[in-house]
Design an enzyme around this catalytic site. Structure first.
Site, PDB file in Angstrom:
ATOM      1  CB  THR A 283      12.724  -7.653  -9.276  1.00 48.11           C
ATOM      2  OG1 THR A 283      12.518  -7.666  -8.044  1.00 48.11           O
ATOM      3  CG2 THR A 283      12.196  -6.262  -9.833  1.00 48.11           C
TER       4      THR A 283
ATOM      5  CB  VAL B 222       7.730   0.373  -0.638  1.00 45.02           C
ATOM      6  CG1 VAL B 222       8.017   0.822  -2.259  1.00 45.02           C
ATOM      7  CG2 VAL B 222       6.007   0.166  -0.647  1.00 45.02           C
TER       8      VAL B 222
ATOM      9  CG  ASP C 166      14.920  -2.024  -6.152  1.00 45.89           C
ATOM     10  OD1 ASP C 166      14.322  -3.045  -5.490  1.00 45.89           O
ATOM     11  OD2 ASP C 166      15.515  -2.279  -7.078  1.00 45.89           O
TER      12      ASP C 166
ATOM     13  N   GLY D  61      17.038  -7.722  -6.836  1.00 46.80           N
ATOM     14  CA  GLY D  61      17.732  -8.035  -5.631  1.00 46.80           C
ATOM     15  C   GLY D  61      17.158  -7.474  -4.523  1.00 46.80           C
TER      16      GLY D  61
HETATM   17  N1  GLY Z   1      13.965  -5.634  -5.820  1.00 48.50           N
HETATM   18  C1  GLY Z   1      12.710  -5.989  -5.200  1.00 48.50           C
HETATM   19  C2  GLY Z   1      12.715  -5.446  -3.992  1.00 48.50           C
HETATM   20  O1  GLY Z   1      13.521  -5.217  -3.362  1.00 48.50           O
HETATM   21  O2  GLY Z   1      11.482  -5.292  -3.345  1.00 48.50           O
END
Ligand code: GLY
Length: 331
Positions: A191, A220, A222, A243
């Site tokens: 990300t 979905v 964070d 993460g």
């Molecule tokens: N940080 C990205 C996700 O877990 O979707």
């Protein structure tokens, strides 16, 4: 790298203070005053992002250096990674879900606390740009799935096939396994979360991802959740996460980091505390990754990760700095 060197190479380097006298002993009055004023002078403009996405911070800097807003800077920086077909964790070329569909999540937040997000959107190359439209053109904060896609077309976004041949072939290989085990992004990219302060001292942030590779359809994380993947408080600072999103959501991670800064912690201390809170709930685990980066109103930065290998980029007047961070679990 020791913590001392890490700090020296990251926020201090971004501040252009490497050659400044940092220890008060044996100083003349003038030197002491110079150091004090340098410490209180805010570093601005500045852009920082998760990982080694130097093209993203360079783009954000292009916007900032000509007086552009932090909001434009974070959007345009994030768009660079969304358009990069070689980045399989963001935008076009992102890894699909277990059914072979690329679904993207993104959010954006400005200095006034306005925010917008899209969740599990398909066929749109720049979800962060749709998130901005949600923020600016609707009374809502989040649009999901088909509704988000319909809204994007209404706003003039083109329909794009997001699944590249490389990501498709890897997914076909993955399907040969009978086990449901999504990739948890322990490799050194993921990300993109990007934060910026503009010349006026105003802070904005954006976060965009294709999420966990081969995730369950509809999952979905964070990244599009304000407070979890991203939070901006223009009086205090901003934070963003990378993460395993489930763990970040459980701790409302980015909001936590900003609140810790409000209580007086530096961005570095706040990121460390956030990671440690997550680890306290996951005793004995070392099979996943969470990283936070943060910036405060003074332009000081910090970053911390559960796993080794996490870096973040800063771009300020002093140029690009790649900041390796310490990790909670030692290599
Ligand atoms: N940080 C990205 C996700 O877990 O979707």
């Amino acid at each position: 790298m020791s913590r001392r060197n890490f700090l020296k190479n990251s926020s201090v380097a971004a501040a252009g203070l490497i050659s400044a006298p940092l220890i008060a002993s044996c100083k003349t009055e003038t030197e002491t005053n110079t150091a004090a004023s340098e410490k209180t002078n805010p570093i601005r403009p500045i852009a920082i992002c998760t990982w080694n996405f130097e093209n993203a911070t360079a783009k954000a800097w292009e916007v900032l250096k000509v007086g552009g807003s932090s909001l434009d800077a974070v959007q345009q920086g994030a768009m660079i990674e969304e358009a990069d077909v070689n980045n399989q964790t963001v935008g076009v070329g992102g890894r699909p879900d277990r059914d072979g569909n690329v679904t993207l999540d993104a959010c954006i937040m400005d200095k006034d606390g306005n925010c917008g997000a899209v969740l599990a959107i398909q066929n749109i190359a720049s979800p962060v740009s749709v998130a901005r439209k949600v923020m600016e053109d609707t009374p809502h904060v989040m649009l999901a799935g088909k509704g988000a896609e319909k809204f994007a077309y209404e706003k003039g976004f083109e329909k794009v096939d997001l699944l590249t041949e490389k990501s498709k072939q890897e997914w076909i290989e993955w399907k040969k396994t009978s086990e449901y085990k999504p990739i948890i992004n322990i490799e050194n990219h993921d990300t993109i979360g990007i934060l910026a302060i503009d010349k006026d001292g105003d802070i904005s942030g954006a976060c965009t991802t294709s999420g966990m590779g081969y995730k369950y359809a509809g999952r979905v994380g964070d990244s599009p959740i304000i407070g979890a993947g991203l939070f901006v408080d223009n009086e205090i600072g901003a934070a963003t996460a990378t993460g395993v999103g489930e763990e970040v959501v459980r701790t409302v991670g980015s909001f936590l980091i900003v609140e810790l800064m409000r209580q007086g912690k530096s961005p570095q201390e706040a990121c460390e505390e956030g990671v440690k809170r997550i680890m306290a709930k996951n005793e004995g685990r070392n099979d996943f990754q969470i990283g936070f980066i943060a910036i405060n109103k003074k332009g000081e930065t910090g970053g911390y990760c559960i796993q080794p290998g996490f870096t973040y980029r800063t771009y300020s007047e002093d140029g690009h700095v790649n900041n390796p961070t310490e990790s909670f679990i030692k290599a």
